[in-house]
Enzyme design. Structure first.
Site, PDB file in Angstrom:
ATOM      1  N   CYS A   1       0.875  -1.241   0.082  1.00 38.73           N
ATOM      2  CA  CYS A   1      -0.030   0.033  -0.017  1.00 38.73           C
ATOM      3  C   CYS A   1       0.868   1.256   0.125  1.00 38.73           C
ATOM      4  CB  CYS A   1      -1.008   0.074   1.424  1.00 38.73           C
ATOM      5  SG  CYS A   1      -0.344  -0.316   2.920  1.00 38.73           S
TER       6      CYS A   1
HETATM    7  C1  UN1 Z   1       1.001  -2.489   3.573  1.00 33.99           C
HETATM    8  O1  UN1 Z   1       1.525  -2.525   2.421  1.00 33.99           O
HETATM    9  O2  UN1 Z   1      -0.014  -2.831   3.784  1.00 33.99           O
HETATM   10  O3  UN1 Z   1       6.381   0.333   4.729  1.00 33.99           O
HETATM   11  C2  UN1 Z   1       2.147  -2.634   4.682  1.00 33.99           C
HETATM   12  C3  UN1 Z   1       6.176  -0.646   4.098  1.00 33.99           C
HETATM   13  C4  UN1 Z   1       6.003  -1.901   4.988  1.00 33.99           C
HETATM   14  C5  UN1 Z   1       4.654  -2.204   5.408  1.00 33.99           C
HETATM   15  C6  UN1 Z   1       3.497  -2.143   4.245  1.00 33.99           C
HETATM   16  N1  UN1 Z   1       6.670  -2.014   6.005  1.00 33.99           N
HETATM   17  O4  UN1 Z   1       6.019  -0.728   3.051  1.00 33.99           O
END
Ligand code: UN1
Length: 542
Positions: free
Chosen positions: A307
């Site tokens: 995300c």
């Molecule tokens: C997610 O994509 O739901 O900062 C979490 C980051 C990872 C966590 C992503 N440590 O991209």
């Protein structure tokens, strides 16, 4: 608890051409391994090798979800009254088990969702870090003592658990994200019903077993497998029935809004971590090689299925061409394949066929918008593969990396998240324009700015509307003790991780203890303080 350890997993008869075990997995309700009430099951397959079957799992029904809720309610009084340091010790045991089993868990995660071994390693480490942080929190979980305005009266505050928490996470971070949610829920004294992601049931099952093996009492965490529209929806529906005291969800903005509505009408607290169209700005003063590296990783690492992945790459017009030349050289050489069998791949398959289909639909948006496609041919096939592809296209669900340029803010592909290996490139006239573009999408999760001008960096930090910002860094890379979450369409303002997440799984209880033996009314029985008589005759100064 040891029952779970002693109960070996049944191996399925199915031939597995990779010589790996295919198992019969279970729900875990009140510490017992259970079947779906109607016996229905679904399969989990390796997205890099569709004939590698990891196992099959109960497709949970409404009755199963309600059995899990019953168990969580029954376990609540015992767990809530367990001293927080003891709860912390059990969480510490989880960390130690994860450390011991890390290599196996990492390979299992890569086999089930296709993330590279290096990244799965980072993710399991994030789960371990979360346990270590919250083990210590068990010895804090501080409340306050507060002075009363009345004599012989004591005021104090306590953190209390919310009750039964429904946890629903996505399959892109199937180890770290459920730990981000479940571990703080547990340290605060809540119990849990966890709906595993449809594409990662075996990993979720293994993690839930580790939790029990660490000493977690039966019923405190209950695991149900199934689909979002099945078991997930039944869990959300239970909010309307008054059976859930907290929902924590990571997934799409659309589903998040639906959950928010259900929780809102029931006054139930919810934590929503949703989509992003994360911008990364590159200004002329930046170290270009560093910026290329950060943007390339943010866009294509994890096959763009974070995300926090890069969405809009916003380049100042003065460095646009020089940046793109170096960036595209890397894109052309991207090594793609199953990291369990090939060294040095940047990314593996999509999480599943469903994610692949959604990704291809997202790409159509960029095509419709008339953005200039610089690279990418959709799905990798035997006839259409980039030179860096090192695997068997027919066996897995692999995608080309995609780059679209000449993107403008009136385009759909500028405004909307496309979950997968794609970046949309936008040109900015100056810093103000770049900042405007960075704020122009409806999302506000992560963001980044590459610049060596300190004032620009300051103006980016203060002017961007996002939950997270990298200065001279990519858009990804949260750590277990920093607040994680977004604003705008990326979430409802709650945070995961660190001490901030404690707010999401507890409520403040204010207690006043009247020791005077009489009723003293706040505000009304307070001693009156008389101001001193004026000793200066102000009229003589006029
Ligand atoms: C997610 O994509 O739901 O900062 C979490 C980051 C990872 C966590 C992503 N440590 O991209």
């Amino acid at each position: 608890m040891t029952r779970l350890l002693e109960t070996g997993l049944d191996l399925l008869d199915a031939e597995n051409p990779h010589g790996l075990p295919s198992v019969k997995g279970w729900n875990i309700i009140n510490g017992q391994l259970t079947e779906a009430s109607d016996g229905a099951r679904f399969e989990s397959r390796n997205p890099a090798n569709k004939d590698d079957l990891l196992g099959n799992f109960p497709r949970s029904t409404k009755d199963d979800v309600h059995a899990a809720l019953d168990a969580a309610h029954a376990a609540l009084p015992g767990w809530a009254s367990t001293p927080a340091p003891t709860r912390g010790q059990i969480i510490g045991n989880m960390a130690r088990l994860l450390i011991d089993l890390k290599e196996d868990i990492v390979r299992l995660e890569t086999r089930e969702i296709g993330k590279t071994v290096k990244e799965s390693g980072g993710e399991v480490q994030e789960a371990i870090d979360t346990c270590l942080f919250f083990q210590a929190e068990g010895r804090r979980l501080y409340g306050q003592t507060v002075h009363s305005e009345l004599p012989n009266k004591e005021l104090s505050t306590y953190r209390r658990p919310l009750g039964v928490c429904a946890i629903i996470n996505a399959s892109n971070f199937p180890a770290a994200v459920p730990f981000w949610k479940i571990i703080p829920a547990l340290i605060c004294g809540n119990t849990v019903v966890w709906k595993s992601p449809k594409d990662a049931p075996l990993l979720s099952f293994a993690l839930a077993r580790i939790m029990h093996q660490a000493g977690l009492p039966d019923g405190v965490v209950n695991l149900v497998h199934g689909t979002g529209s099945g078991a997930g929806q039944h869990l959300v529906d239970a909010v309307d029935e008054g059976r859930v005291n907290k929902v924590s969800f990571t997934g799409s903005t659309g589903v998040g809004k639906m959950i928010g509505e259900v929780c809102g009408r029931n006054l139930v607290s919810c934590s929503l971590e949703l989509g992003g169209k994360n911008p990364l700005v590159v200004m002329p003063s930046a170290n270009l090689d560093n910026a290329v590296e950060g943007a390339y990783w943010a866009a294509f690492g994890t096959a763009g299925q974070r995300c926090t992945s890069l969405g809009n790459l916003i380049l100042h017009e003065d460095i646009h061409d020089a940046f793109m030349e170096r960036f595209m050289a890397k894109v052309h050489e991207t090594r793609i394949g199953d990291s369990l069998h090939h060294e040095g791949v940047l990314y593996g398959p999509m999480l599943s066929e469903v994610y692949a289909k959604d990704f291809l639909t997202g790409l159509e948006m960029a095509e419709r918008d008339g953005a200039t496609k610089l690279w990418g041919e959709g799905r990798i096939t035997a006839d259409s593969a980039p030179s860096g592809f090192v695997d068997n296209a027919e066996a897995g669900v692999f995608m080309w990396p995609h780059v679209y340029s000449d993107v403008t803010e009136d385009m759909e592909c500028f405004m909307n998240e496309i979950f997968g290996p794609v970046v949309t490139v936008v040109k900015a006239r100056d810093f103000d324009h770049a900042l405007h573009l960075a704020n122009a999408s409806p999302y506000g999760l992560s963001s980044a700015c590459y610049t060596n001008d300190r004032l620009e960096a300051y103006r980016f930090k203060t002017g961007i509307k996002a939950g997270m910002t990298g200065i001279n860094n990519s858009t990804t890379g949260a750590e277990a003790h920093l607040p994680f979450g977004g604003v705008k369409n990326s979430g409802n303002g709650t945070r995961e991780s660190g001490m901030w997440v404690i707010e999401a799984y507890s409520y403040w209880h204010a207690v006043n203890d009247e020791l005077s033996g009489q009723l003293q009314l706040a505000q009304m029985d307070v001693d009156e303080i008389h101001t001193a008589e004026a000793t200066v005759d102000w009229s003589t100064l006029a």
